[in-house]
Design an enzyme around this catalytic site. Structure first.
Site, PDB file in Angstrom:
ATOM      1  N   LYS A 197       0.854  -1.185   0.000  1.00  0.00           N
ATOM      2  CA  LYS A 197       0.000   0.000   0.000  1.00  0.00           C
ATOM      3  C   LYS A 197       0.891   1.236   0.000  1.00  0.00           C
ATOM      4  O   LYS A 197       1.695   1.428   0.916  1.00  0.00           O
ATOM      5  CB  LYS A 197      -0.898  -0.014   1.229  1.00  0.00           C
ATOM      6  CG  LYS A 197      -1.709   1.274   1.343  1.00  0.00           C
ATOM      7  CD  LYS A 197      -2.795   1.150   2.367  1.00  0.00           C
ATOM      8  CE  LYS A 197      -3.564   2.460   2.470  1.00  0.00           C
ATOM      9  NZ  LYS A 197      -4.635   2.389   3.469  1.00  0.00           N
ATOM     10  N   ARG A 207     -10.746   9.869   1.697  1.00  0.00           N
ATOM     11  CA  ARG A 207     -10.613  10.552   2.995  1.00  0.00           C
ATOM     12  C   ARG A 207     -11.762  11.521   3.214  1.00  0.00           C
ATOM     13  O   ARG A 207     -12.163  11.765   4.355  1.00  0.00           O
ATOM     14  CB  ARG A 207      -9.252  11.238   3.083  1.00  0.00           C
ATOM     15  CG  ARG A 207      -8.121  10.217   3.134  1.00  0.00           C
ATOM     16  CD  ARG A 207      -6.741  10.867   3.223  1.00  0.00           C
ATOM     17  NE  ARG A 207      -5.690   9.856   3.115  1.00  0.00           N
ATOM     18  CZ  ARG A 207      -4.397  10.139   3.056  1.00  0.00           C
ATOM     19  NH1 ARG A 207      -3.992  11.400   3.101  1.00  0.00           N
ATOM     20  NH2 ARG A 207      -3.511   9.158   2.956  1.00  0.00           N
ATOM     21  N   LYS A 223       1.172  10.126   5.446  1.00  0.00           N
ATOM     22  CA  LYS A 223       1.283   8.757   5.958  1.00  0.00           C
ATOM     23  C   LYS A 223       2.565   8.073   5.494  1.00  0.00           C
ATOM     24  O   LYS A 223       2.662   6.849   5.476  1.00  0.00           O
ATOM     25  CB  LYS A 223       0.042   7.945   5.543  1.00  0.00           C
ATOM     26  CG  LYS A 223      -1.287   8.540   6.052  1.00  0.00           C
ATOM     27  CD  LYS A 223      -2.451   7.561   5.899  1.00  0.00           C
ATOM     28  CE  LYS A 223      -3.741   8.165   6.441  1.00  0.00           C
ATOM     29  NZ  LYS A 223      -4.884   7.234   6.352  1.00  0.00           N
ATOM     30  N   LYS A 254      -2.201  -1.567  -3.752  1.00  0.00           N
ATOM     31  CA  LYS A 254      -3.067  -0.398  -3.718  1.00  0.00           C
ATOM     32  C   LYS A 254      -2.268   0.880  -3.780  1.00  0.00           C
ATOM     33  O   LYS A 254      -1.309   0.980  -3.028  1.00  0.00           O
ATOM     34  CB  LYS A 254      -3.864  -0.454  -2.415  1.00  0.00           C
ATOM     35  CG  LYS A 254      -4.669   0.772  -2.119  1.00  0.00           C
ATOM     36  CD  LYS A 254      -5.334   0.614  -0.791  1.00  0.00           C
ATOM     37  CE  LYS A 254      -6.083   1.882  -0.471  1.00  0.00           C
ATOM     38  NZ  LYS A 254      -6.598   1.889   0.858  1.00  0.00           N
ATOM     39  N   SER A 280     -10.159   5.494  -4.776  1.00  0.00           N
ATOM     40  CA  SER A 280     -11.100   6.598  -4.993  1.00  0.00           C
ATOM     41  C   SER A 280     -10.616   7.608  -6.031  1.00  0.00           C
ATOM     42  O   SER A 280     -11.394   8.076  -6.859  1.00  0.00           O
ATOM     43  CB  SER A 280     -11.370   7.286  -3.661  1.00  0.00           C
ATOM     44  OG  SER A 280     -10.155   7.718  -3.061  1.00  0.00           O
ATOM     45  N   TYR A 319     -14.841   0.904  -7.210  1.00  0.00           N
ATOM     46  CA  TYR A 319     -16.119   1.602  -7.040  1.00  0.00           C
ATOM     47  C   TYR A 319     -16.988   1.459  -8.289  1.00  0.00           C
ATOM     48  O   TYR A 319     -18.141   1.857  -8.284  1.00  0.00           O
ATOM     49  CB  TYR A 319     -15.879   3.075  -6.687  1.00  0.00           C
ATOM     50  CG  TYR A 319     -15.077   3.216  -5.409  1.00  0.00           C
ATOM     51  CD1 TYR A 319     -15.690   3.103  -4.167  1.00  0.00           C
ATOM     52  CD2 TYR A 319     -13.686   3.383  -5.447  1.00  0.00           C
ATOM     53  CE1 TYR A 319     -14.955   3.180  -2.993  1.00  0.00           C
ATOM     54  CE2 TYR A 319     -12.941   3.463  -4.283  1.00  0.00           C
ATOM     55  CZ  TYR A 319     -13.581   3.364  -3.059  1.00  0.00           C
ATOM     56  OH  TYR A 319     -12.844   3.431  -1.901  1.00  0.00           O
TER      57      TYR A 319
HETATM   58  C1  PBG Z   1      -6.944   3.709   5.287  1.00  0.00           C
HETATM   59  C2  PBG Z   1      -7.530   3.418   3.978  1.00  0.00           C
HETATM   60  C3  PBG Z   1      -7.420   4.286   2.890  1.00  0.00           C
HETATM   61  C4  PBG Z   1      -8.104   3.690   1.846  1.00  0.00           C
HETATM   62  C5  PBG Z   1      -8.632   2.460   2.298  1.00  0.00           C
HETATM   63  N1  PBG Z   1      -8.242   2.300   3.647  1.00  0.00           N
HETATM   64  C6  PBG Z   1      -6.841   5.644   2.735  1.00  0.00           C
HETATM   65  C7  PBG Z   1      -5.594   6.040   3.395  1.00  0.00           C
HETATM   66  O1  PBG Z   1      -4.694   5.231   3.611  1.00  0.00           O
HETATM   67  O2  PBG Z   1      -5.509   7.220   3.715  1.00  0.00           O
HETATM   68  C8  PBG Z   1      -8.208   4.325   0.506  1.00  0.00           C
HETATM   69  C9  PBG Z   1      -9.167   3.792  -0.452  1.00  0.00           C
HETATM   70  C10 PBG Z   1      -9.471   4.690  -1.562  1.00  0.00           C
HETATM   71  O3  PBG Z   1      -8.836   5.743  -1.786  1.00  0.00           O
HETATM   72  O4  PBG Z   1     -10.406   4.345  -2.297  1.00  0.00           O
HETATM   73  N2  PBG Z   1      -6.865   2.706   6.208  1.00  0.00           N
END
Ligand code: PBG
Length: 329
Positions: A197, A207, A223, A254, A280, A319
């Protein structure tokens, strides 16, 4: 030209193209991420994600029924919490009567055959928006966070989650969660690990959807001390293979689109199923360009997901799941 090798022979017309097509999307490949809220309203739209809304539990169950009818076998649920429930420890994340446990129980009661996946991470629950607990210096404390994640995973399993999906990127969390689940009698609950990730700009709309951006206020939610550097391929593979060794059942990459090389390399390095999460921002950019008339919406949507499958993903969180399943049905 004297050309004995003419690849275009295999592309001449639709029948040939159909015969030699290598990759196919099926609705069974797709996992629908869904947002749930605790408001009195049936649904509230997520502005930066056209067509996506946060649902009440009642509406969520209805949506799951539709998805299931379209051949989708799994959903991943994410909570959007009332800000008053958030605190630095993210403690609402392990409340057995919390939003996610109630949502999971409701889905499983109505649709026992639909697989329900819950996120293991504290960001929807913390007042600072980070995925874990902060130490006195403001750094995300790995080992205390892992303890909290284990509690959260067991609460989710008890509510009926089929798979828990740690999305936090703490070190050692897969092994710790596996141990905790087993100790609590949840040997049957699987771990879909967000294994590679990346610290990505493409999470912005998510978010908004869960409210972690609002929780962080004016400061950008950085992060990078736990999520991977987008520049690093070797490190991503190393981290993902550690999850496999720790007992993950499925490894996830991801975001998906900008990281197809990681999907492919992992596909070749492990025998575990590979999942990819089209996040997203990947969704939002297709909508935005299509709204401006700059892209053909359906074609870009389908190509973006097919490309992820071709790269080697067995499962795709997207999505677009409902729409694509609708076109396939
Ligand atoms: C955080 C989490 C995130 C997503 C899924 N779980 C965002 C992040 O790490 O800030 C993102 C999914 C998306 O953008 O569709 N635990």
């Amino acid at each position: 030209m004297d050309l004995p090798l003419r690849p275009r022979r295999l592309r001449r017309h639709q029948a040939v193209r159909d015969l030699v097509q290598e990759t196919f999307l099926r609705s069974e490949d797709l996992i629908a991420p869904l947002f749930v809220h605790d408001l009195d309203r049936e649904e509230t739209p997520v502005k930066s994600m056209p067509g996506v809304a946060r649902f009440s539990i009642r509406r969520l169950v209805e949506e799951c029924r539709v998805l299931s009818g379209l051949g989708i076998r799994a959903v991943a649920v994410f909570p959007c919490l009332d800000p008053s429930l958030k605190n630095p420890g993210g403690t609402e994340g392990f409340s057995p009567r919390g939003l996610i446990p109630r949502a999971v129980t409701a889905i499983k009661k109505a649709l026992p055959g639909l697989l329900v996946i819950t996120d293991v991470a504290l960001d929807p629950y913390t007042s600072h928006g980070h995925d874990g607990l902060l130490d006195s210096e403001g750094e995300v404390d790995n080992d205390r966070t892992v303890e909290a994640l284990c509690r959260q995973a067991v609460v989710e399993a008890r509510a009926g989650a089929d798979w828990v999906a740690p999305s936090d990127m703490m070190d050692g969390r897969v092994a710790a969660i596996r141990r905790s689940l087993d100790a609590a009698g949840f040997q049957r609950v699987g771990i879909l690990a967000y294994s590679a990730k990346f610290a990505s700009a493409y999470y912005g709309p998510f978010r908004d959807a869960v409210g972690s951006r609002q929780a962080a206020g004016q400061t950008y939610l950085d992060k990078r001390s736990y999520q991977l550097n987008p520049a690093n391929r070797r490190e991503a593979i190393r981290d993902a293979l550690l999850d496999a060794g720790e007992g993950a059942d499925i490894l996830m990459v991801k975001p998906a689109g900008p990281y197809l090389d990681i999907v492919r390399e992992l596909r070749e390095q492990t025998r575990l199923p590979i999942a990819a999460y089209q996040v997203s921002g990947e969704y939002a950019q297709i909508h935005a360009a299509a709204n401006l008339g700059w892209l053909d919406y359906a074609a870009a949507r389908d190509e973006s997901v097919l490309g992820i499958k071709r790269a080697g993903a067995d499962l795709i969180l997207t999505y677009f799941a409902k729409e694509i399943a609708t076109t396939l049905a």
